[in-house]
Design a protein around this motif. Structure first.
Motif, short mmCIF file in Angstrom:
data_model
loop_
_atom_site.label_atom_id
_atom_site.label_comp_id
_atom_site.label_asym_id
_atom_site.label_seq_id
_atom_site.Cartn_x
_atom_site.Cartn_y
_atom_site.Cartn_z
N GLN A 6 0.83 -1.19 0.00
CA GLN A 6 0.00 0.00 0.00
C GLN A 6 0.87 1.25 0.00
N SER A 41 -8.38 3.59 -0.94
CA SER A 41 -9.10 3.92 0.27
C SER A 41 -8.81 5.39 0.55
N LYS A 43 -9.36 8.60 3.28
CA LYS A 43 -9.73 9.01 4.64
C LYS A 43 -9.80 10.53 4.67
N TYR A 62 -17.83 5.93 -5.09
CA TYR A 62 -17.39 5.86 -3.70
C TYR A 62 -18.26 4.81 -3.00
N ILE A 65 -17.35 3.40 3.99
CA ILE A 65 -17.07 2.38 5.01
C ILE A 65 -17.34 2.89 6.41
N ILE A 105 -14.35 7.44 5.80
CA ILE A 105 -13.50 6.52 5.05
C ILE A 105 -14.33 5.86 3.97
N ILE A 107 -13.99 3.68 -0.15
CA ILE A 107 -13.24 3.14 -1.26
C ILE A 107 -13.61 3.95 -2.50
#
Length: 114
Positions: A6, A41, A43, A62, A65, A105, A107
């Motif tokens: 990542q 991901s 944030k 999007y 989460i 948060i 994706i």
């Protein structure tokens, strides 16, 4: 199964937004083989935002989460929360702001339409 390393990057005032956001790329360009522009991901800390921007030659989805956000879609504003999915089509505009009391948060998937 290979493990993909990542890569987290931060962006200040992304697309004219407020504060700093953090993007963790989940796939590299090698794995996306020209079909995707981003699978990550994202944030967004409390009070920060990703500014309203237009998508050209791609679309973006999007999947939320965690947290609560104010999502702007072509000038219309919606409240979104964990479990919601948004879609911004090629040529449309969108942005998102964290309006909750925890990190927002989600994706993010950008697919090329070229």
């Amino acid at each position: 199964m290979p493990i993909i390393e990542q890569n987290t990057v931060s962006a200040v005032n992304k697309a004219g937004g407020k504060g700093e956001i953090f993007i963790t790329n989940l796939l590299t360009p090698k794995e996306m083989v020209g079909k995707c522009e981003m699978f990550a991901s994202v944030k967004i800390p409390v009070g920060a935002s990703l500014g309203v921007h237009q998508h050209v030659d791609n679309n973006e989805t999007y999947y939320l989460i965690q947290g609560t956000g104010k999502y702007t879609d072509n000038g219309e504003v919606y409240t979104v929360k964990a479990g919601d999915t948004t879609f911004c089509a090629d040529g449309d505009t969108h942005g998102i702001e964290n309006i909750g009391d925890e990190d927002l948060i989600f994706i993010a998937l950008i697919i090329s339409t070229k």
